[in-house]
Scaffold this motif. Structure first.
Motif, PDB file in Angstrom:
ATOM      1  N   UNK A 103       0.830  -1.197   0.000  1.00  0.00           N
ATOM      2  CA  UNK A 103       0.000   0.000   0.000  1.00  0.00           C
ATOM      3  C   UNK A 103       0.873   1.258   0.000  1.00  0.00           C
ATOM      4  N   UNK A 104       0.306   2.330  -0.541  1.00  0.00           N
ATOM      5  CA  UNK A 104       0.978   3.635  -0.548  1.00  0.00           C
ATOM      6  C   UNK A 104       2.429   3.498  -0.997  1.00  0.00           C
ATOM      7  N   UNK A 105       2.613   2.990  -2.202  1.00  0.00           N
ATOM      8  CA  UNK A 105       3.957   2.659  -2.684  1.00  0.00           C
ATOM      9  C   UNK A 105       4.862   3.892  -2.738  1.00  0.00           C
ATOM     10  N   UNK A 106       6.146   3.608  -2.639  1.00  0.00           N
ATOM     11  CA  UNK A 106       7.185   4.639  -2.671  1.00  0.00           C
ATOM     12  C   UNK A 106       8.192   4.282  -3.754  1.00  0.00           C
ATOM     13  N   UNK A 107       8.943   5.267  -4.202  1.00  0.00           N
ATOM     14  CA  UNK A 107       9.970   5.001  -5.217  1.00  0.00           C
ATOM     15  C   UNK A 107      10.950   3.922  -4.733  1.00  0.00           C
ATOM     16  N   UNK A 108      11.210   3.893  -3.427  1.00  0.00           N
ATOM     17  CA  UNK A 108      12.144   2.910  -2.863  1.00  0.00           C
ATOM     18  C   UNK A 108      11.609   1.482  -2.925  1.00  0.00           C
ATOM     19  N   UNK A 109      10.334   1.316  -3.238  1.00  0.00           N
ATOM     20  CA  UNK A 109       9.769  -0.031  -3.382  1.00  0.00           C
ATOM     21  C   UNK A 109      10.111  -0.645  -4.735  1.00  0.00           C
ATOM     22  N   UNK A 110      10.690   0.146  -5.624  1.00  0.00           N
ATOM     23  CA  UNK A 110      11.095  -0.365  -6.932  1.00  0.00           C
ATOM     24  C   UNK A 110      12.089  -1.508  -6.752  1.00  0.00           C
ATOM     25  N   UNK A 111      11.716  -2.683  -7.239  1.00  0.00           N
ATOM     26  CA  UNK A 111      12.520  -3.894  -7.039  1.00  0.00           C
ATOM     27  C   UNK A 111      11.816  -5.056  -7.723  1.00  0.00           C
TER      28      UNK A 111
END
Lengths: 109, 116
Positions: free
Chosen positions: A77-85
């Motif tokens: 939820x509420x994804x962030x750029x740092x979740x890119x993977x």
């Protein structure tokens, strides 16, 4: 051979949106685990759900497991750029961890 | 950071050569597993060691061998390298051999091997 199959293979969303990834598997399991991998580096364990559990939460992560359909989903939820993977499901039965091919998540700021 | 370290980080070899990759487990972990991850694929289980003995093996030929030492560090040896051995090699440690197949594994950053 790989048991888990993630769907979709790739997913691109805007920052703040939710990301859902699905995993299907073939044989009975003891538990199912989700891992994250950044840029071809080591895997980071996210969450483990046992075969007698249906849902589990950890921070912004929610995992469901449906053993009758042999499937699991991971919701961020509420994804962030740092979740890119890349995100992998891995099943554990009578053999060591069996990984799928992964879902490549891109979160655009 | 998981506390699992691997060396070297990158390696280039030629076909037919032999390679040794090293892994230092997280403190207190007596089980180590090795995985091969080809480009665009998920990790594939090679084998697992518990208390210095092989405790399970995946579908890899005998030229893939391993060792675990009394301090629980580990080596992966690959003989007669082939082009298809080019991959990221990951080791993972876990606290107990009996639960190692059932619990969380803690991965190192991997060694990227290129075979030319």
């Amino acid at each position: 051979s790989q048991q888990g199959e993630e769907d979709p293979q790739a997913l691109s969303i805007q920052e703040g949106e939710n990301a859902t990834m699905n995993c299907s598997y073939k044989t009975s399991i003891n538990n199912l685990q989700w891992y994250r991998q950044n840029s071809g580096r080591g895997l980071v364990h996210l969450i483990l759900i046992r075969s007698n559990e249906r849902e589990k939460h950890s921070g912004r992560l929610r995992v469901t497991l449906d053993t009758s359909k042999k499937s699991s989903s991971l919701l961020i939820t509420a994804s962030r750029a740092a979740d890119t993977a890349s995100y992998f499901c891995a099943t554990l039965g009578n053999t060591p961890l069996v990984f799928g091919k992964g879902t490549r998540l891109s979160v655009i700021a | 950071e998981t506390g699992v370290t691997q060396s070297p980080t990158h390696l280039i070899k030629t076909r037919g050569q032999q390679v040794t990759l090293r892994c230092s487990s997280q403190s207190g972990h007596n089980t180590v597993s090795w995985y091969q991850q080809a480009l665009g694929q998920g990790p594939q289980f090679i084998f697992q060691y518990y208390r210095e003995e092989e405790n399970g093996r995946g579908n890899f030929p005998p030229r893939f061998s391993g060792l675990q030492f009394p301090n629980y560090s580990s080596e992966l040896n690959v003989n007669a390298l082939e082009l298809d051995d080019s991959a990221l090699y990951l080791c993972a440690s876990s606290p107990s051999g009996t639960s190692g197949f059932r619990g969380t594994q803690y991965f190192g950053p991997g060694t990227r091997l290129l075979v030319l």
